[in-house]
Design an enzyme around this catalytic site. Structure first.
Site, short mmCIF file in Angstrom:
data_model
loop_
_atom_site.label_atom_id
_atom_site.label_comp_id
_atom_site.label_asym_id
_atom_site.label_seq_id
_atom_site.Cartn_x
_atom_site.Cartn_y
_atom_site.Cartn_z
N ASP A 131 -1.96 -18.64 1.32
CA ASP A 131 -2.90 -19.48 0.57
C ASP A 131 -3.49 -20.55 1.49
O ASP A 131 -4.70 -20.82 1.48
CB ASP A 131 -2.24 -20.08 -0.68
CG ASP A 131 -0.86 -20.66 -0.43
OD1 ASP A 131 -0.32 -20.50 0.69
OD2 ASP A 131 -0.30 -21.30 -1.34
N ASP A 177 -11.87 -10.09 3.66
CA ASP A 177 -13.12 -10.24 2.89
C ASP A 177 -13.60 -11.69 2.99
O ASP A 177 -14.80 -11.94 3.14
CB ASP A 177 -12.92 -9.85 1.41
CG ASP A 177 -13.25 -8.39 1.14
OD1 ASP A 177 -13.07 -7.56 2.07
OD2 ASP A 177 -13.67 -8.06 0.02
N TYR A 220 0.80 -1.22 0.00
CA TYR A 220 0.00 0.00 0.00
C TYR A 220 0.84 1.27 0.00
O TYR A 220 0.37 2.32 -0.44
CB TYR A 220 -0.95 0.01 1.21
CG TYR A 220 -2.19 -0.81 0.98
CD1 TYR A 220 -2.13 -2.18 0.86
CD2 TYR A 220 -3.44 -0.20 0.88
CE1 TYR A 220 -3.27 -2.94 0.66
CE2 TYR A 220 -4.59 -0.95 0.67
CZ TYR A 220 -4.49 -2.32 0.56
OH TYR A 220 -5.63 -3.06 0.34
N LYS A 257 4.10 -15.58 3.56
CA LYS A 257 4.39 -16.33 2.32
C LYS A 257 5.91 -16.49 2.25
O LYS A 257 6.57 -15.97 1.34
CB LYS A 257 3.83 -15.55 1.11
CG LYS A 257 3.87 -16.32 -0.20
CD LYS A 257 2.86 -17.44 -0.31
CE LYS A 257 3.06 -18.21 -1.61
NZ LYS A 257 2.17 -19.41 -1.71
N ASP A 271 -5.96 -7.40 3.75
CA ASP A 271 -7.11 -6.90 3.00
C ASP A 271 -7.87 -8.08 2.40
O ASP A 271 -9.10 -8.16 2.50
CB ASP A 271 -6.60 -5.96 1.89
CG ASP A 271 -7.74 -5.48 1.00
OD1 ASP A 271 -8.77 -5.07 1.55
OD2 ASP A 271 -7.59 -5.55 -0.24
C1 IPM Z 1 -10.63 -2.12 2.92
C2 IPM Z 1 -10.78 -1.61 1.53
C3 IPM Z 1 -9.67 -0.60 1.26
C4 IPM Z 1 -8.34 -1.31 1.40
C5 IPM Z 1 -9.77 0.12 -0.11
C6 IPM Z 1 -11.13 0.74 -0.32
C7 IPM Z 1 -8.68 1.13 -0.29
O1 IPM Z 1 -10.76 -2.65 0.61
O2 IPM Z 1 -10.74 -1.32 3.86
O3 IPM Z 1 -10.43 -3.32 3.09
O4 IPM Z 1 -7.83 -1.88 0.43
O5 IPM Z 1 -7.80 -1.28 2.50
MN MN Z 2 -10.72 -4.60 1.51
#
Ligand code: IPM
Ligand code: MN
Length: 354
Positions: free
Chosen positions: A225, A253, A139, A191, A249
């Protein structure tokens, strides 16, 4: 003596952000009536609409303003008419980096009554936190493009970590495992078989610090992974999972889906020595804006995290317990439009139960 007053900067943001944030504010107000503290909310209109009207994204002066607050409460950033990246980088990431919110704490917890896509897994199996490093890695690594739009175009984006960033993140993870007092285990997700520089640094620091300063905490290591595999197959193995920014990140999810989806997943961007920012993990969901059908529980969960961060533990648990009562006994589903209640009714239910 006057009771404690917390000054909160609220950035409702784009899309459904304002709707879910107002339910969180409702819950904070309700909880403040029961406990010995109060809140002052100051609203900031940063986001897509303001950008399109004025061209202003997030001025540096706003960063200084935010430093005067005890915490920031953010709804969602992202507008369909603004090029992807502009608002994310200009607001969300700018806040994280400028305020040095170096931890992104993302609990993965399945609440009672919430459906998980993981077969035969229940709330007793899915209860861990991801400590995502939030200040470095891909990032903020250097990079660039040369010979753009030619057949020889080159693009570089590098994963950069220094020992200081890695160490403060690992220490937070070890200390959080102590505080959680669940399995007293920290798993490092890396990794090391391919990223033999960056994750070698992480792994060495992990074992050095862990052995020396946190001998009571067990240390596990997982490649990223394989982490994805175990998050689906054996989530009960995890207590605290620590990882770099990009992996964090991605795996959060996945974690969010296993806990019932984006409607329920909360997160905190923490600077333990500065100003922290609490935000639901989900986006601005523009197509549902204004319909009153979006699930506010992720945003409400953020308020429980905020209270924990203020060390208002009893109030934090009261909010979480009220959320669990609502998921366990009231809501039909976590999905947009299928909850059986409107956005504000869900907020009322949680607020009346704190
Ligand atoms: C998150 C989002 C952000 C990230 C984006 C929107 C920049 O996906 O907060 O997980 O990648 O951190
Ligand atoms: Mn995210």
């Amino acid at each position: 003596m006057a009771s404690k007053n917390y000054k909160i900067a609220v950035i409702p943001g784009d899309g459904t952000g304002p709707e879910v944030v107002s339910e969180g504010v409702k819950v904070l107000n309700a909880v403040s009536e029961k406990y010995d503290f109060s809140f002052d909310f100051t609203y900031f209109d940063f986001g897509g609409e303001r950008y399109m009207k004025t061209g202003e994204i997030l001025p540096d002066s706003a960063i200084d303003d935010f430093k005067q607050f005890d915490a920031i409460y953010l709804g969602a950033i992202g507008h369909p008419d603004v090029k992807p990246g502009v608002l994310e980088k200009g607001i969300l990431l700018k806040l994280r980096f400028e305020l040095d919110q170096y931890i992104n704490l993302r609990p993965v917890k399945l609440y009672p009554g919430v459906e998980t896509p993981l077969k035969d897994k229940g709330p007793e199996d899915i209860d861990y936190v991801v400590v995502r490093e939030n200040s470095g890695g891909l990032y903020t690594g250097t990079g660039g493009i040369s010979m753009k739009n030619t057949p020889h175009e080159v693009a570089v984006q590098s994963m950069v970590y220094n020992r200081h960033q890695v160490e403060r993140c690992l220490r937070f993870a070890f200390e959080y495992a102590q505080k959680r007092n669940k399995d007293k285990t920290v798993g490092l997700c890396g990794k090391t078989n391919v990223l033999t520089y960056v994750y070698d640094l992480w792994e060495r620091a992990f074992h050095e610090i862990g052995e020396k300063d946190y001998p009571d905490i067990r240390r596990d290591y997982y490649h990223v992974d394989a982490t994805c595999m175990w998050m689906v197959k054996n989530p009960e193995w995890f207590d605290v999972l620590v990882t770099g920014n990009m992996f964090g990140d991605i795996i959060t999810d996945l974690g969010a889906m296993t806990q019932g989806g984006m409607g329920i997943a909360a997160g905190g961007n923490l600077n333990p020595e500065g100003v922290s920012m609490f935000e639901p993990i989900g986006g601005s969901a523009p197509k549902y804006t204004g319909k009153g059908i979006i699930n506010p529980l992720a945003a409400i969960s953020c308020t429980s995290m905020m209270l924990e961060y203020f060390d208002e533990m009893e109030a934090s648990r009261a909010v979480e317990q009220s959320i669990m009562n609502v998921t366990g006994n009231k809501l039909k589903s976590m999905s947009v439009g299928k909850m059986g209640y409107s956005t504000s009714e869900v907020g009322d239910l949680v607020a009346s139960g704190v």
